[in-house]
Structures are given as structure tokens and as C-alpha cells.
Design a protein around this motif. Structure first.
Motif, PDB file in Angstrom:
ATOM      1  N   VAL A 209       0.886  -1.164   0.000  1.00 54.74           N
ATOM      2  CA  VAL A 209       0.000   0.000   0.000  1.00 54.74           C
ATOM      3  C   VAL A 209       0.925   1.216   0.000  1.00 54.74           C
ATOM      4  CG1 VAL A 209      -1.814   1.243   1.231  1.00 54.74           C
ATOM      5  CG2 VAL A 209      -1.740  -1.251   1.313  1.00 54.74           C
ATOM      6  N   CYS A 210       1.320   1.636  -1.171  1.00 55.80           N
ATOM      7  CA  CYS A 210       2.375   2.648  -1.283  1.00 55.80           C
ATOM      8  C   CYS A 210       1.799   4.026  -1.593  1.00 55.80           C
ATOM      9  CB  CYS A 210       3.388   2.218  -2.337  1.00 55.80           C
ATOM     10  SG  CYS A 210       4.151   0.632  -1.929  1.00 55.80           S
ATOM     11  N   THR A 211       1.093   4.576  -0.619  1.00 61.92           N
ATOM     12  CA  THR A 211       0.610   5.946  -0.717  1.00 61.92           C
ATOM     13  C   THR A 211       1.119   6.696   0.508  1.00 61.92           C
ATOM     14  OG1 THR A 211      -1.459   5.369   0.383  1.00 61.92           O
ATOM     15  CG2 THR A 211      -1.471   5.357  -2.019  1.00 61.92           C
ATOM     16  N   VAL A 212       1.364   7.971   0.336  1.00 60.36           N
ATOM     17  CA  VAL A 212       1.968   8.770   1.392  1.00 60.36           C
ATOM     18  C   VAL A 212       0.919   9.687   2.005  1.00 60.36           C
ATOM     19  CG1 VAL A 212       3.798  10.436   1.881  1.00 60.36           C
ATOM     20  CG2 VAL A 212       4.161   8.671   0.173  1.00 60.36           C
ATOM     21  N   ASP A 213       0.948   9.793   3.342  1.00 60.74           N
ATOM     22  CA  ASP A 213       0.013  10.696   4.023  1.00 60.74           C
ATOM     23  C   ASP A 213       0.560  12.120   4.035  1.00 60.74           C
ATOM     24  OD1 ASP A 213       1.911  10.846   6.073  1.00 60.74           O
ATOM     25  OD2 ASP A 213       0.752   9.657   7.485  1.00 60.74           O
ATOM     26  N   GLU A 214      -0.164  13.013   4.698  1.00 61.47           N
ATOM     27  CA  GLU A 214       0.222  14.429   4.708  1.00 61.47           C
ATOM     28  C   GLU A 214       1.536  14.684   5.436  1.00 61.47           C
ATOM     29  OE1 GLU A 214      -2.083  13.496   8.314  1.00 61.47           O
ATOM     30  OE2 GLU A 214      -2.531  13.208   6.200  1.00 61.47           O
ATOM     31  N   LYS A 215       1.972  13.758   6.282  1.00 59.95           N
ATOM     32  CA  LYS A 215       3.240  13.924   6.998  1.00 59.95           C
ATOM     33  C   LYS A 215       4.411  13.280   6.270  1.00 59.95           C
ATOM     34  CE  LYS A 215       1.521  14.523  11.659  1.00 59.95           C
ATOM     35  NZ  LYS A 215       1.729  14.162  13.052  1.00 59.95           N
ATOM     36  N   GLY A 216       4.135  12.592   5.172  1.00 60.96           N
ATOM     37  CA  GLY A 216       5.196  11.968   4.391  1.00 60.96           C
ATOM     38  C   GLY A 216       5.456  10.517   4.746  1.00 60.96           C
ATOM     39  N   TYR A 217       4.590   9.922   5.564  1.00 64.50           N
ATOM     40  CA  TYR A 217       4.743   8.523   5.925  1.00 64.50           C
ATOM     41  C   TYR A 217       3.918   7.653   4.985  1.00 64.50           C
ATOM     42  CZ  TYR A 217       6.617  10.296  10.326  1.00 64.50           C
ATOM     43  OH  TYR A 217       7.363  10.938  11.268  1.00 64.50           O
ATOM     44  N   CYS A 218       4.446   6.486   4.635  1.00 62.63           N
ATOM     45  CA  CYS A 218       3.686   5.537   3.828  1.00 62.63           C
ATOM     46  C   CYS A 218       2.480   5.079   4.651  1.00 62.63           C
ATOM     47  CB  CYS A 218       4.571   4.345   3.470  1.00 62.63           C
ATOM     48  SG  CYS A 218       3.688   3.040   2.612  1.00 62.63           S
ATOM     49  N   GLN A 219       1.310   5.073   4.048  1.00 64.75           N
ATOM     50  CA  GLN A 219       0.107   4.669   4.778  1.00 64.75           C
ATOM     51  C   GLN A 219       0.059   3.156   5.006  1.00 64.75           C
ATOM     52  OE1 GLN A 219      -3.462   6.314   3.107  1.00 64.75           O
ATOM     53  NE2 GLN A 219      -2.767   8.407   3.397  1.00 64.75           N
ATOM     54  N   GLY A 220       0.844   2.403   4.256  1.00 66.74           N
ATOM     55  CA  GLY A 220       0.863   0.952   4.435  1.00 66.74           C
ATOM     56  C   GLY A 220       1.804   0.509   5.532  1.00 66.74           C
ATOM     57  N   CYS A 221       3.037   1.016   5.515  1.00 67.86           N
ATOM     58  CA  CYS A 221       4.038   0.533   6.477  1.00 67.86           C
ATOM     59  C   CYS A 221       4.510   1.589   7.464  1.00 67.86           C
ATOM     60  CB  CYS A 221       5.239  -0.040   5.738  1.00 67.86           C
ATOM     61  SG  CYS A 221       6.181   1.164   4.776  1.00 67.86           S
ATOM     62  N   MET A 222       4.105   2.848   7.269  1.00 68.88           N
ATOM     63  CA  MET A 222       4.441   3.965   8.171  1.00 68.88           C
ATOM     64  C   MET A 222       5.926   4.344   8.147  1.00 68.88           C
ATOM     65  SD  MET A 222       1.520   4.869   9.265  1.00 68.88           S
ATOM     66  CE  MET A 222       2.024   6.150  10.377  1.00 68.88           C
ATOM     67  N   ARG A 223       6.625   3.994   7.069  1.00 70.34           N
ATOM     68  CA  ARG A 223       8.027   4.413   6.962  1.00 70.34           C
ATOM     69  C   ARG A 223       8.129   5.745   6.235  1.00 70.34           C
ATOM     70  NH1 ARG A 223      11.098  -0.436   4.134  1.00 70.34           N
ATOM     71  NH2 ARG A 223       9.125  -0.535   3.027  1.00 70.34           N
ATOM     72  N   LYS A 224       9.182   6.506   6.572  1.00 71.45           N
ATOM     73  CA  LYS A 224       9.502   7.728   5.847  1.00 71.45           C
ATOM     74  C   LYS A 224      10.159   7.340   4.529  1.00 71.45           C
ATOM     75  CE  LYS A 224      12.129   9.390   9.078  1.00 71.45           C
ATOM     76  NZ  LYS A 224      13.036  10.252   9.827  1.00 71.45           N
ATOM     77  N   ARG A 225      10.231   8.296   3.633  1.00 76.28           N
ATOM     78  CA  ARG A 225      10.815   8.057   2.313  1.00 76.28           C
ATOM     79  C   ARG A 225      12.241   7.492   2.432  1.00 76.28           C
ATOM     80  NH1 ARG A 225      13.517  11.060  -2.085  1.00 76.28           N
ATOM     81  NH2 ARG A 225      12.436  10.488  -4.008  1.00 76.28           N
ATOM     82  N   GLU A 226      13.068   8.117   3.264  1.00 77.87           N
ATOM     83  CA  GLU A 226      14.455   7.675   3.425  1.00 77.87           C
ATOM     84  C   GLU A 226      14.524   6.247   3.960  1.00 77.87           C
ATOM     85  OE1 GLU A 226      13.290  10.481   5.164  1.00 77.87           O
ATOM     86  OE2 GLU A 226      13.824  11.857   3.558  1.00 77.87           O
ATOM     87  N   GLU A 227      13.586   5.902   4.845  1.00 78.16           N
ATOM     88  CA  GLU A 227      13.567   4.554   5.410  1.00 78.16           C
ATOM     89  C   GLU A 227      13.165   3.526   4.370  1.00 78.16           C
ATOM     90  OE1 GLU A 227      12.396   6.057   9.918  1.00 78.16           O
ATOM     91  OE2 GLU A 227      10.825   5.364   8.567  1.00 78.16           O
TER      92      GLU A 227
END
Length: 85
Positions: A16-34
């Protein structure tokens, strides 16, 4: 001395590779760099990222409970990532 690792830490990605308003992936909750640096991390770093993801998910769910007027997506309600936690 560092302990030998026999098994790699599985990626928390659930597809589930969509990003929320804070920049976290909505599927796994990782930041882009992570997400992009996952394969370059040591197993200890990967486990630390998974802990951070757990904390992020709990905070997000607690915030949603405090603000019931906020619309929650189906992704958040039925998060397959929770099976890994």
C-alpha cells in the motif's frame, strides 16, 4: 563484537504505497528515506525502523480516536501491517 545474523529482517512493506500528509507511507508507516534505504541498513537499523513504525501507527490511531470527526480511510482501518507487529 556484533552478533551474527542468520535471517534477514523482512521488509514491512505491505504493498500500500501511498503517502500521508506527513510523508509517511500509509501501508508501512516508513519515511521516504527509510523505504529507499532499507536494503542498505543493518539488521539492527531495520529493527529500529520497524519499532518507529509501530510507534507512528499507534500515535496515528490514538489521534483518530481523539478526533472522531476526521475521515479515516479504509487503509487505516484495515491495516495489513499490523500482522507484522
Amino acid at each position: 563484537m556484533q552478533q551474527l545474523e542468520f535471517f534477514s529482517v523482512p521488509s514491512p512493506c505491505v504493498g500500500v504505497c501511498t503517502v500521508d500528509e506527513k510523508g509517511y507511507c500509509q501501508g508501512c508507516m516508513r519515511k521516504r528515506e527509510e523505504r529507499f534505504g532499507w536494503l542498505d541498513m543493518t539488521p539492527d537499523q531495520q529493527r529500529h525502523v520497524i519499532k518507529l513504525c509501530q510507534q507512528r501507527y499507534k500515535r496515528k490511531m490514538a489521534k483518530n480516536k481523539l478526533n472522531p470527526d476526521q475521515k479515516t480511510s479504509a487503509i487505516e482501518l484495515d491495516n495489513p501491517q499490523q500482522d507484522l507487529f
